[in-house]
Design a protein around this motif. Structure first.
Motif, short mmCIF file in Angstrom:
data_model
loop_
_atom_site.label_atom_id
_atom_site.label_comp_id
_atom_site.label_asym_id
_atom_site.label_seq_id
_atom_site.Cartn_x
_atom_site.Cartn_y
_atom_site.Cartn_z
N LEU A 1 -9.65 -5.36 -6.58
CA LEU A 1 -9.25 -6.64 -7.16
C LEU A 1 -10.51 -7.35 -7.62
O LEU A 1 -11.38 -7.67 -6.82
N TYR A 2 -10.59 -7.59 -8.93
CA TYR A 2 -11.68 -8.39 -9.48
C TYR A 2 -11.27 -8.93 -10.84
O TYR A 2 -10.22 -8.58 -11.38
N TYR A 3 -12.12 -9.80 -11.37
CA TYR A 3 -11.74 -10.65 -12.50
C TYR A 3 -11.39 -9.88 -13.76
O TYR A 3 -10.55 -10.31 -14.55
N ASP A 4 -12.02 -8.72 -14.01
CA ASP A 4 -11.72 -8.01 -15.25
C ASP A 4 -11.14 -6.62 -15.00
O ASP A 4 -11.26 -5.74 -15.84
N LEU A 5 -10.47 -6.45 -13.86
CA LEU A 5 -9.75 -5.20 -13.63
C LEU A 5 -8.59 -5.12 -14.62
O LEU A 5 -7.74 -6.01 -14.68
N ALA A 6 -8.56 -4.06 -15.40
CA ALA A 6 -7.52 -3.92 -16.42
C ALA A 6 -6.16 -3.74 -15.76
O ALA A 6 -6.02 -3.05 -14.74
N LEU A 7 -5.13 -4.34 -16.37
CA LEU A 7 -3.79 -4.20 -15.83
C LEU A 7 -3.33 -2.75 -15.85
O LEU A 7 -2.57 -2.32 -14.97
N GLU A 8 -3.83 -2.00 -16.82
CA GLU A 8 -3.49 -0.57 -16.87
C GLU A 8 -4.04 0.15 -15.64
O GLU A 8 -3.40 1.06 -15.10
N ASP A 9 -5.22 -0.27 -15.20
CA ASP A 9 -5.78 0.33 -13.99
C ASP A 9 -5.01 -0.09 -12.75
O ASP A 9 -4.81 0.71 -11.82
N ALA A 10 -4.58 -1.34 -12.70
CA ALA A 10 -3.76 -1.80 -11.59
C ALA A 10 -2.45 -1.01 -11.53
O ALA A 10 -1.99 -0.64 -10.43
N GLU A 11 -1.88 -0.74 -12.68
CA GLU A 11 -0.65 0.06 -12.75
C GLU A 11 -0.91 1.48 -12.23
O GLU A 11 -0.09 2.05 -11.50
N ARG A 12 -2.04 2.04 -12.61
CA ARG A 12 -2.38 3.40 -12.18
C ARG A 12 -2.60 3.44 -10.66
O ARG A 12 -2.16 4.38 -9.99
N ILE A 13 -3.27 2.43 -10.14
CA ILE A 13 -3.51 2.35 -8.70
C ILE A 13 -2.18 2.25 -7.95
O ILE A 13 -1.95 2.96 -6.96
N ALA A 14 -1.30 1.38 -8.42
CA ALA A 14 0.00 1.22 -7.78
C ALA A 14 0.80 2.52 -7.82
O ALA A 14 1.47 2.88 -6.84
N LYS A 15 0.73 3.22 -8.92
CA LYS A 15 1.45 4.48 -9.05
C LYS A 15 0.95 5.51 -8.05
O LYS A 15 1.74 6.23 -7.43
N ILE A 16 -0.37 5.59 -7.88
CA ILE A 16 -0.95 6.53 -6.92
C ILE A 16 -0.53 6.19 -5.50
O ILE A 16 -0.15 7.06 -4.71
N VAL A 17 -0.58 4.89 -5.17
CA VAL A 17 -0.16 4.46 -3.83
C VAL A 17 1.29 4.82 -3.58
O VAL A 17 1.65 5.43 -2.55
N ASN A 18 2.15 4.49 -4.52
CA ASN A 18 3.58 4.75 -4.37
C ASN A 18 3.89 6.23 -4.25
O ASN A 18 4.69 6.65 -3.39
N SER A 19 3.25 7.02 -5.08
CA SER A 19 3.54 8.46 -5.06
C SER A 19 3.04 9.10 -3.77
O SER A 19 3.67 10.04 -3.25
N THR A 20 1.95 8.60 -3.22
CA THR A 20 1.45 9.13 -1.96
C THR A 20 2.36 8.75 -0.81
O THR A 20 2.59 9.56 0.10
N LEU A 21 2.89 7.53 -0.86
CA LEU A 21 3.83 7.11 0.17
C LEU A 21 5.12 7.92 0.11
O LEU A 21 5.76 8.16 1.14
#
Length: 358
Positions: A338-358
């Motif tokens: 989490l930081y000021y210029d983290l791209a939303l596309e990267d946040a989406e990718r991170i969330a996808k990885i977390v969800n798929s691992t769960l």
């Protein structure tokens, strides 16, 4: 690579313009004009009476303990960064751990009173992830037993509670201005207090215990430089934008993560406005945390275990106090990037990885 955090840097020209005067004056440290200006600006921004700019947030805690003449035992939290406990130990005081609330991860104020002994001199609690402790209950207990209250507010810059800065509570509050924080001075921190006489003691302790040729007490060197103050002065006007951008990324995570299998600390505290200092998630188990961490790192994404281990389990302690809630949560808590210029596309990718691992 996407790290758990990324330091905000202002436009180079803004910093360059601010430090020009240093070359003209050659005043590099020792309570220079930029340090004084930053302290004035921070007091105005935070709405606090007294504030000293110091070298880091850990020194701020040590100064507070020393200036309040604390001895014996300090009641504290096991769920924080190690500096919270280490500062107590460094000042030759014993930390007495009280377990945390399962929903906020802050110290459980309902358990404090039973931990008080005739050796207790203070309560030191952390506003975990910037969310405020139960400051009303803690103040009530402190008054009843004549205890001092120190808040480790390392994560709290820009957060407010009931219209006041979270850093305005307690006898002393401290904050970190480390490069990873919402507001930073590269390295730095501050100590905040209400009492004018206490401020004088803190100021002496910060500067070797003397002023010019007048020696008042034993002190250390906790002063910060004009270059660090300059970074703070140019960063401060950007704080609102930094928080807003972190909020947008956090809301994207909120939207996409699988909350059937994840939890977060409770944030809907009445009267609280968050600064989006961290984005913590609580995994179902340590094994799942390790699996998610490995999956993210495989994609060059680096989360962080904030806060691990539970501080009552630090290997350099010579005693053990059971804190089952903290011990359970500390092995499963993970902060996502989490930081000021983290791209939303990267946040989406991170969330996808977390969800798929769960």
């Amino acid at each position: 690579m996407i790290n758990v955090t990324k330091s905000f840097l202002p436009p180079f020209e803004e910093y360059q313009d601010k430090i020009k005067g240093i070359w003209e004056s050659t005043w590099l440290t020792n309570n220079g004009p930029l340090v004084q200006e930053l302290e004035a600006r921070l007091k105005e921004y935070l709405g606090v009476k007294n504030l000293l700019f110091v070298t880091n947030g850990t020194i701020a805690l040590q100064l507070a303990i020393k200036a309040l003449h604390l001895q014996g035992e300090i009641i504290t939290t096991p769920f924080s960064y190690c500096a919270t406990t280490t500062s107590i130990l460094w000042e030759n005081v014993k930390p007495v751990f009280v377990d945390i609330e399962a929903d906020t991860y802050n110290i459980d104020a309902d358990l404090i009173e039973q931990a008080i002994t005739d050796k207790t001199t203070a309560i030191m609690a952390t506003h975990v992830y910037g969310r405020p402790c139960n400051v009303e209950k803690i103040e009530q207990i402190a008054r009843k037993y004549n205890l001092k209250v120190i808040y480790d507010g390392a994560h709290s810059f820009g957060a407010t509670y009931k219209g006041n800065s979270v850093l305005s509570y307690g006898d002393v509050a401290t904050c970190s201005f480390h490069a990873t924080k919402v507001f930073h001075t590269v390295e730095g921190g501050c100590v905040i207090c209400k009492d004018d006489e206490l401020l004088k003691v803190l100021a002496h302790y910060r500067s070797f215990g003397h002023k010019n040729d007048d020696y008042y007490m034993m002190g250390i060197n906790a002063k910060n430089s004009e270059f660090h103050a300059a970074m703070g002065l140019v960063n401060l006007p950007h704080v609102a934008d930094i928080i807003e951008k972190r909020k947008i990324v956090s809301e994207k995570y909120n939207e996409l993560l699988n909350w059937d299998k994840l939890k977060q600390p409770r944030h809907n505290i009445e009267g609280f406005v968050y600064n989006y200092a961290y984005y913590p998630i609580m995994l179902p188990s340590e094994q799942k945390l390790l699996e998610v961490t490995a999956a993210l790192k495989k994609e060059d994404i680096v989360p962080r275990r904030y806060f691990y281990p539970s501080l009552n389990q630090l290997p350099y302690l010579d005693f053990y106090t059971p804190c089952p809630v903290s011990e359970r949560l500390s092995v499963a808590a993970l902060s996502l990037p989490l930081y000021y210029d983290l791209a939303l596309e990267d946040a989406e990718r991170i969330a996808k990885i977390v969800n798929s691992t769960l």
